[in-house]
Write an enzyme that holds these catalytic residues in place. Structure first.
Site, PDB file in Angstrom:
ATOM      1  N   ASP A 289     -42.117  21.157  42.454  1.00  0.00           N
ATOM      2  CA  ASP A 289     -43.366  21.493  43.119  1.00  0.00           C
ATOM      3  C   ASP A 289     -43.813  22.885  42.664  1.00  0.00           C
ATOM      4  OD1 ASP A 289     -43.530  19.185  44.555  1.00  0.00           O
ATOM      5  OD2 ASP A 289     -42.582  19.984  46.357  1.00  0.00           O
TER       6      ASP A 289
ATOM      7  N   THR B  29     -46.106  25.124  44.883  1.00  0.00           N
ATOM      8  CA  THR B  29     -46.260  26.040  46.004  1.00  0.00           C
ATOM      9  C   THR B  29     -44.911  26.356  46.655  1.00  0.00           C
ATOM     10  OG1 THR B  29     -48.446  25.148  46.424  1.00  0.00           O
ATOM     11  CG2 THR B  29     -47.429  26.426  48.188  1.00  0.00           C
TER      12      THR B  29
ATOM     13  N   ASP C 199     -41.119  18.782  49.572  1.00  0.00           N
ATOM     14  CA  ASP C 199     -41.148  19.389  50.898  1.00  0.00           C
ATOM     15  C   ASP C 199     -41.843  18.527  51.934  1.00  0.00           C
ATOM     16  OD1 ASP C 199     -43.726  19.600  50.028  1.00  0.00           O
ATOM     17  OD2 ASP C 199     -43.837  21.774  50.087  1.00  0.00           O
TER      18      ASP C 199
END
Length: 1165
Positions: free
Chosen positions: A469, A471, A801
Site C-alpha cells: 500500500d 498511505t 489495512d
C-alpha cells in the site's frame, strides 16, 4: 480515507472520584452488586433471539434498550463510570471478557510424548534385554584379572542416555510452549476496542470490556463481545463464522439490533451496549461446549443404564451455568459421536497433508528421504554384523550355542543398528526449525513485526515480490491539506474564513465537521505546535483545514451530535466516498458528500461559484476540470479529495435543489439517487510525504532481488509521483503504471473472465496499480503466485489495512496488516502485523526470514555431514572388524550434540546486511545447494579418511594397542582416539557450517554469537570429561597429552580443509548434486481466499511419511488458536449444531421485509 478506520484515541486518565453526577453517566462506585438487577440468565436468553423477535422482547419485557442500559447502570451517551470498583462489580456479576485457554501440558506429559519416539522405544527395550542378559552367568569375556566383563554397564549407559535425550527434548518443548503462549498473549493484548466511559472514548484491551460498556462499532472491527445496538448507520455484519449465514446481515435498532461476538463489521458504524462477555458470549458458549465435552477432568461418564433412556452419555459440569439443556445434550452427544468416530478422524487426518510453507515442504520431503536411507543402512549394518558373526562363530569356529552369550551378542548388534538409525534420522530438524523460528519471532517484535503465523517468518525470506500500500506504509500518514480549489479559484495555501463568501465557507466547515467520523479529531501535541491526529488521517487533514480557516469543528459537532445525524452512508472501497444526511430546522434535508475527486465529479450536476451561485456542470467542463486542476495536483504527489452537497427543500427549489415529495417520504435506501445530482463545493489537495527511510529500504529490496509494487486507491498521477520519489520506478527502467480500469481491460478476455496468460503479459513489468479495488489487488497477487514464468516460482508478500483487503492478505504467501491503521478484519487475515505501519519493517522481516532459512540450511549442512560419516564408519566397521568403531552410547552422545546443542547454536545466528546481498531462493530452489553438498561431501570425505586411517593403521602408527584384534571387546586407547577425533572434527565442522555460500572467512561474526560460543565451549568441556572420566560407561580410557594433540590436530584440520572445498569451481559440478530442487505442484502452498487451512486433496502419504510430517509441523500445533479450533472437524460439528439453533431462531423472526433485504454487497468468503 475510510471514515470507519479510526485509530486509538488516548484520553486523559480518569481521576479517582467516587461520586459524580449520574446525569453525566457516571455512577456511585460504592453500590452493591445486587443493584445490577438484570441477571446473566436473562441476558443469555435475550441474546439467543434474532430480528423482530428480539426487538419485540426488548420493547415488551424491558421497555426498550434504554431501560436495559439503566439496569446495567450505564447510559448510551456517557457509558460506565469507569472506576476500578465499578468495573470489578460488573466482572463479578457478569464475568470477564476472557475465554480460558486450554491448560498447558505438564512437564511429565511432555516427557511422555518424547518417549513415544519409535527409535527410543526400541533402544529402551534392547537396553533392558541387554541389561537382563548381563546378569545371567555365561562363559563370556573376562578382564585381565579374570573377572567377568561388566556387561550391564552398556545397558545402563544407554538407558541413561535415553533419559537425558527425553528430558532435554521435553524441556525444549516446555520452553517452546511457554514462548508460544507468550506470543499469543501478546497478540491478544494488542487487540483493543473503543468504549465510552465517563463520557469519553477510550481504547481498552478487549479483555477489560465488561457488560454495560458502551462500545463503538465501526467498519472493519471484529466484535469482542455480544451486545445490543443503540445507534447505527448503514451497519452490515458478516455473521458467517457463527451462524453460517453467507449474506451480510443488516443491523438496525428497529429490525435486528443483536450483535454477536466473533463477527466482523463489513459496513457502517454504530454503538452497542455490551450484554455478554467471555464464556457467556455466543462465541464463548461454542468454545465452552467444546471444552466441556472434551477437556480432561471436565467430562463425566454417565452409567450405561442411563444411556438407554436417551440421556446424554456425558454430563457437562455444573460450573457451566449458561449451557441450557439442549446445548448440554448437544455437547454430550457430540462427545459420544467423537469417541465413536475418533479413529475415523485420525485416519482422515493421516491421509491428507495440510498446507505447508516453502521451507516446510522441502524439509518434509528431505526428512522422508533421509529417514528411508538411514533405515536401509541400519538394517544392512545389522545383517552384515549378524551374518559375519554367525559364519565365523558357528560355521568356521564350530562353537556350540550359548543362550546367554549369543543372545547378548545379537542384542548388542541390534542396538548398534538402532543407534545408527538414531544418528541417521534428523530428529533435530524440527527442533532446529522451531528454535530458529521462536528466536526470530522474539527478535522481530523489537523490529516492529508481530508474527501471528510462525511459518510466515521463514516464508518471508523467500519473498520475490512485495505488493505494498502507499498511505502510511510508504508515506508518513501525516496528512495535511496544502492546496484547495474553491469557487473557481486555486489556493496554494488555505484561505481564512473571512476571505471566502459566508455561504461557501459555512458549507465547507459544516461539510467537513459533520461528514467525518466523530472519533476523528485533533489534539494539541505536547511541546509542539503540531496537532496529534487521532482517528482517520484523511479526515484529520480536513479537520486541520477547518482550524487553518480560523474555525473549529467542536461547536458544530456539539450542536449536531452523532445521534442526530439522519442518515450516514459510510465509506467503503466500492463507494470510494462518504455521505451524511442532516435535517435542518426549516425541514430541508441536506446531503454532504466527500470522496475521491473523479467519483464525486461524476455525481455532480452543478458547481458552486461564489459570484453566481450554483451553475450547471456539464461533462465537458468536468473533463477540463480534471485536466487543469486535479491532474496537476496529482503530478505534485497530492491526494485530491472533493466536497459536494445537495438539498431536499420543502418548497421553492432552486436549480440545484430537489423538491421534497408531497408525502415527505424519500427512499433513503436508493443511494444512487440520494447521492446524485450534487453541487460541487471544493477540491482539497492533501500532502502525505514519503517516509525518509523508504527509498533506501526499497533500494535494499531491489538489490536483494525483490520487486516492489505499489497498489493504491489513489489517482494514477499521484501514485506515479510517489512511486518515483520512493524509487519504485526510475526513468531508465522498463515499467508499467496502470489504473484499475486499464488493468482489468488487459487481463480479461472478451467474456470478462480473468486469464492467467493475460496476467503473465503484464505483471513482470507492472510497478504501480492505481485506483485499484480489493478485487484488483487479489487478482494481481493470485496471478503472480500462480504464474510459471519464473522457473523458481514467485513468493509474494502483501500489505493491507482495510476490511476488503482480507482476500489478498489470505491468498498471499505472507500477509502484512497495519498495526496502527489496520482494521481487525485485516489483522485477522494477516500473517504478520506491522506495529509501526512502516515499509522499513518489511525489509527487516525479509532479513529475519532469510536468516531463519539459512539457519536451517546451516544445521542441515552440519547434520548431514555427521550422518554420512557415522553411517559409513558404522557400516564399514561392521563389515571389516565385526563391530562398530563407535559404540552405541558414543553415537547417542554425538546425536545429542548434533540434534539438540547444534540446533540451538546454529539457530540463533544474528542476521546481517549480507543476507540482503543475494537473490531470494524462491519456491523450487534446492534446499541443499551444490555449494552445501560440496561442503557436506568434502567434509565427510575428510572425516571418513581420517577415521579409516586411524582405524586400520592408527594403532601401529601411534604405537598403541590395536582395538580391532581383541577377542573380547573392551575400552581401548585406539577406539577412544577414534571416538574423540570424530567428536572434535564434528565440533570444528560446526564452526565451518556457519557459512553456506562459500565465504572464506568462516570466523566472521563468531565473536558476536555468545550462545554459539557458550554451547561450543561447553560441549568441548563435556567431551574432555567424558573421555577422561567416562570409563566403562562410555567405553573410553583416559588419553595422554600427546594423544589429545593428535585428536585436536585432525579436528582443526576441518577448518583448513574447508578452504580447499571453498576453492572448488561449484558451477562446474552437476546440478544433480543439489537436493530439493523439484517441488511437486501439489506440494506448493496454495490458498483459497479465507480458506488457508483447508486440507489438500490428492493421494495421501504413507504412515511413515505422516510421522515425519507431524514431527516437522509440531510447532504449528503448539500455535493453535481459536480460529483453527473452529476449523477442526469436531468444532465444525458443534458449530453446525449452533447454526441450526440460530437458523431456527432466525426463522421465527423472519418477515417479508427481512426476506427482501439488500444483498448486493460482494464479499469473498
Amino acid at each position: 480515507m475510510a471514515s470507519g478506520d479510526h485509530d486509538v484515541i488516548p484520553l486523559d486518565e480518569i481521576d479517582g472520584k467516587t461520586e459524580v453526577d449520574s446525569a453525566a453517566g457516571v455512577f456511585h462506585s460504592q453500590r452493591d452488586v445486587e443493584y445490577l438487577s438484570v441477571s446473566v440468565e436473562e441476558l443469555r436468553a435475550l441474546m439467543e433471539l434474532r430480528g423482530l423477535e428480539a426487538v419485540q422482547r426488548i420493547q415488551d419485557y424491558y421497555g426498550g434498550v434504554g431501560n436495559i442500559c439503566e439496569k446495567l447502570y450505564t447510559t448510551a451517551d456517557s457509558g460506565l463510570g469507569g472506576s476500578p470498583g465499578e468495573i470489578k462489580e460488573h466482572q463479578i456479576k457478569y464475568g470477564a471478557n476472557v475465554i480460558p485457554p486450554k491448560p498447558p501440558k505438564t512437564f511429565l506429559q511432555l516427557v511422555w510424548e518424547a518417549l513415544q519416539d519409535v527409535t527410543l522405544i526400541i533402544l529402551i527395550i534392547a537396553a533392558i534385554i541387554s541389561l537382563a542378559l548381563s546378569f545371567v552367568p555365561s562363559s563370556g569375556c573376562q578382564d585381565e584379572e579374570g573377572a567377568d566383563h561388566p556387561g550391564w554397564i552398556e545397558g545402563v549407559a544407554i538407558l541413561g542416555a535415553v533419559i537425558i535425550v527425553v528430558l532435554v527434548t521435553a524441556f525444549n518443548d516446555w520452553r517452546k510452549e511457554i514462548q508460544f503462549r507468550g506470543l499469543q498473549e501478546r497478540i491478544d493484548n494488542d487487540h483493543k476496542f473503543a468504549v465510552i466511559r465517563l463520557g469519553r472514548v477510550e481504547q481498552i484491551p478487549v479483555s477489560d470490556i465488561v457488560v454495560g460498556d458502551i462500545a463503538q462499532v465501526k467498519y472493519g472491527d471484529l466484535l469482542p463481545a455480544d451486545g445490543i445496538l443503540i445507534q447505527g448507520s448503514d451497519l452490515q455484519i458478516d455473521e458467517s463464522s457463527l451462524t453460517g449465514e453467507s449474506d451480510l446481515m443488516k443491523k438496525s435498532v428497529e429490525r435486528d439490533p443483536m450483535l454477536l461476538s466473533g463477527t466482523h463489521v463489513m459496513e457502517g458504524s454504530g454503538k452497542m451496549v455490551v450484554t455478554a462477555v467471555g464464556v457467556n458470549s455466543q462465541a464463548g458458549i461454542i468454545m465452552e461446549l467444546l471444552n466441556a465435552a472434551h477437556q480432561s477432568g471436565q467430562v463425566e461418564e454417565v452409567p450405561k443404564e442411563a444411556q438407554g433412556n436417551g440421556k446424554a452419555a456425558y454430563a457437562v459440569p455444573a460450573e457451566q451455568p449458561l449451557l441450557n439443556e439442549a446445548n448440554k445434550k448437544a455437547a454430550a452427544n457430540q462427545s459420544k459421536e467423537d469417541v465413536a468416530n475418533n479413529s475415523k478422524d485420525d485416519s482422515e487426518e493421516d491421509s491428507k497433508l495440510k498446507n505447508q510453507s516453502v521451507l516446510q515442504t522441502k524439509l518434509t520431503r528431505l526428512a522422508i528421504q533421509i529417514g528411508y536411507a538411514g533405515t536401509a543402512v541400519a538394517l544392512l549394518t545389522v545383517l552384515v554384523l549378524l551374518i559375519r558373526w554367525a559364519v565365523e562363530e558357528f560355521a568356521i569356529a564350530g562353537k556350540p550355542w550359548d543362550n546367554t552369550q549369543h543372545w547378548k551378542k545379537i542384542v548388542d548388534y541390534f542396538i548398534i543398528g538402532v543407534t545408527v538409525l538414531v544418528v541417521a534420522v534428523p530428529e533435530g530438524l524440527p527442533l532446529a526449525v522451531t528454535l530458529a523460528l521462536a528466536y526470530s519471532v522474539r527478535k522481530m517484535m523489537h523490529d516492529n513485526n508481530l508474527v501471528r503465523h510462525l511459518d510466515a517468518c521463514e516464508t518471508m525470506g523467500n519473498a520475490t515480490a512485495i505488493c505494498s500500500d502507499k498511505t502510511g506504509t510508504l508515506t508518513t500518514n501525516r496528512m495535511t491539506v496544502v492546496q484547495a480549489y474553491l469557487a473557481g479559484k486555486l489556493y496554494k495555501s488555505i484561505p481564512k474564513y473571512d476571505e471566502l463568501e459566508p455561504m461557501l465557507a459555512d458549507l465547507i466547515i459544516y461539510s467537513i465537521s459533520l461528514n467525518s467520523g466523530y472519533t476523528s479529531r485533533l489534539r494539541q501535541g505536547n511541546n509542539t505546535e503540531l496537532f496529534d491526529q487521532l482517528g482517520n488521517k484523511t479526515e484529520c487533514a480536513l479537520l486541520g483545514m477547518v482550524l487553518n480557516m480560523g474555525k473549529h469543528y467542536d461547536p458544530i459537532r456539539e450542536a449536531w451530535p452523532e445521534s442526530s445525524l439522519f442518515k450516514v452512508y459510510t465509506f467503503n472501497s466500492v463507494r470510494k466516498c462518504m455521505s451524511t444526511v442532516i435535517k435542518l430546522e426549516n425541514g430541508t434535508y441536506r446531503v454532504f458528500t466527500k470522496g475521491a475527486s473523479e467519483v464525486i465529479l461524476r455525481k455532480c450536476d452543478f458547481v458552486l461559484k461564489s459570484s453566481n451561485g450554483a451553475e450547471p456542470f456539464p461533462i465537458a467542463d468536468q473533463e477540463e476540470f480534471v485536466a487543469n486542476i486535479i491532474e496537476p495536483m496529482a503530478m505534485e504527489g497530492l491526494r485530491t479529495l472533493s466536497l459536494a452537497y445537495k438539498d431536499y427543500v420543502p418548497s421553492n427549489p432552486a436549480a440545484n435543489e430537489i423538491q421534497l415529495p408531497k408525502d415527505g417520504e424519500i427512499n433513503w435506501e436508493d443511494e444512487n439517487c440520494v447521492v446524485g445530482g450534487l453541487t460541487f463545493i471544493a477540491i482539497c489537495g492533501i500532502e502525505d510525504p514519503v517516509r525518509p527511510e523508504v527509498p533506501d529500504s526499497i533500494q535494499k529490496c531491489q538489490n536483494a532481488g525483490i520487486t516492489v509494487r505499489m497498489v493504491t486507491g489513489d489517482n494514477i498521477n499521484t501514485a506515479r509521483s510517489i512511486a518515483t520519489k520512493c524509487g519504485i520506478i526510475t526513468p531508465e527502467s522498463d515499467f508499467l503504471v496502470l489504473d484499475g480500469k486499464e488493468f482489468n481491460n488487459r487481463i480479461k478476455d472478451e467474456n470478462g473472465i480473468v486469464r492467467q496468460e493475460l496476467i503473465d503479459k503484464i505483471w513482470q513489468k507492472l510497478r504501480v496499480l492505481a485506483r485499484s479495488s480489493p478485487s484488483d489487488k487479489y487478482t494481481l497477487v493470485k496471478g503472480i503466485i500462480e504464474s510459471k514464468l519464473n522457473p523458481n516460482r514467485e513468493v509474494v508478500a502483501v500489505t493491507g489495512d482495510g476490511t476488503n483487503d482480507g482476500p489478498a492478505l489470505k491468498v498471499a504467501d505472507v500477509g502484512f496488516a497495519m498495526g496502527i491503521a489496520g482494521t481487525d478484519v485485516a489483522k485477522e487475515a494477516s500473517d504478520i502485523i506491522l506495529t509501526d505501519d512502516n515499509f522499513t519493517s518489511i525489509v527487516k522481516a525479509v532479513m529475519w526470514g532469510r536468516n531463519v532459512y539459512d539457519s536451517i540450511a546451516k544445521f542441515l549442512q552440519f547434520q548431514l555431514t555427521v550422518n554420512v560419516v557415522a553411517i559409513v564408519v558404522a557400516f564399514v566397521g561392521a563389515a571389516a572388524i565385526k563391530d562398530s568403531p563407535l559404540k552405541a552410547i558414543q553415537m547417542l552422545w554425538v546425536n545429542l550434540i548434533m540434534d539438540t546443542l547444534a540446533s540451538l547454536a546454529l539457530a540463533t545466528e544474528v542476521p546481517t546486511d549480507e543476507l540482503l546481498e543475494r537473490k531470494p531462493y524462491g519456491r523450487t530452489k534446492p534446499l541443499i545447494s551444490r555449494r552445501m553438498m560440496a561442503n557436506i561431501l568434502g567434509q565427510g570425505f575428510y572425516q571418513i579418511i581420517v577415521l579409516f586411517v586411524m582405524l586400520f593403521i592408527g594403532a601401529k602408527w601411534l604405537d598403541i594397542e590395536d582395538g580391532t584384534s581383541l577377542a573380547c571387546p573392551k575400552p581401548t586407547v585406539h577406539f577412544t582416539m577414534i571416538f574423540n577425533t570424530f567428536v572434535l572434527m564434528t565440533l570444528f565442522n560446526e564452526v565451518t557450517a556457519r557459512k553456506i555460500h562459500g565465504q572464506r572467512n568462516i570466523l566472521d561474526g563468531l565473536h558476536k554469537n555468545y550462545l554459539f560460543l557458550g554451547i561450543w565451549i561447553g560441549t568441548f568441556i563435556g567431551q574432555i570429561i567424558l573421555v577422561q572420566l567416562g570409563g566403562l560407561v562410555f567405553s573410553c580410557v583416559p588419553l595422554s597429552w600427546e594423544q589429545w594433540g593428535w585428536c585436536l590436530f585432525f579436528g582443526v584440520g576441518t577448518l583448513l580443509w574447508s578452504q580447499v572445498i571453498t576453492s572448488l569451481p561449484i558451477k562446474k559440478l552437476p546440478k544433480s548434486l543439489s537436493v530439493g530442487r523439484e517441488v511437486r505442484e501439489k506440494d506448493l502452498v496454495t490458498h483459497a481466499a479465507f480458506s488457508a487451512h483447508e486440507p489438500r486433496s490428492g493421494d495421501g502419504p504413507s504412515r511413515g511419511q505422516i510421522l515425519w510430517i507431524r514431527s516437522i509441523n509440531r510447532l504449528q500445533q503448539q500455535m493453535s488458536t481459536q480460529q483453527r479450533q473452529i476449523e477442526s472437524p469436531k468444532m465444525r460439528r458443534i458449530v453446525k449444531l449452533y447454526q441450526m439453533q440460530a437458523g431456527q431462531a432466525r426463522a421465527r423472526s423472519a418477515t417479508p421485509e427481512r426476506a427482501q433485504r439488500d444483498g448486493n454487497f460482494d464479499v469473498v468468503h
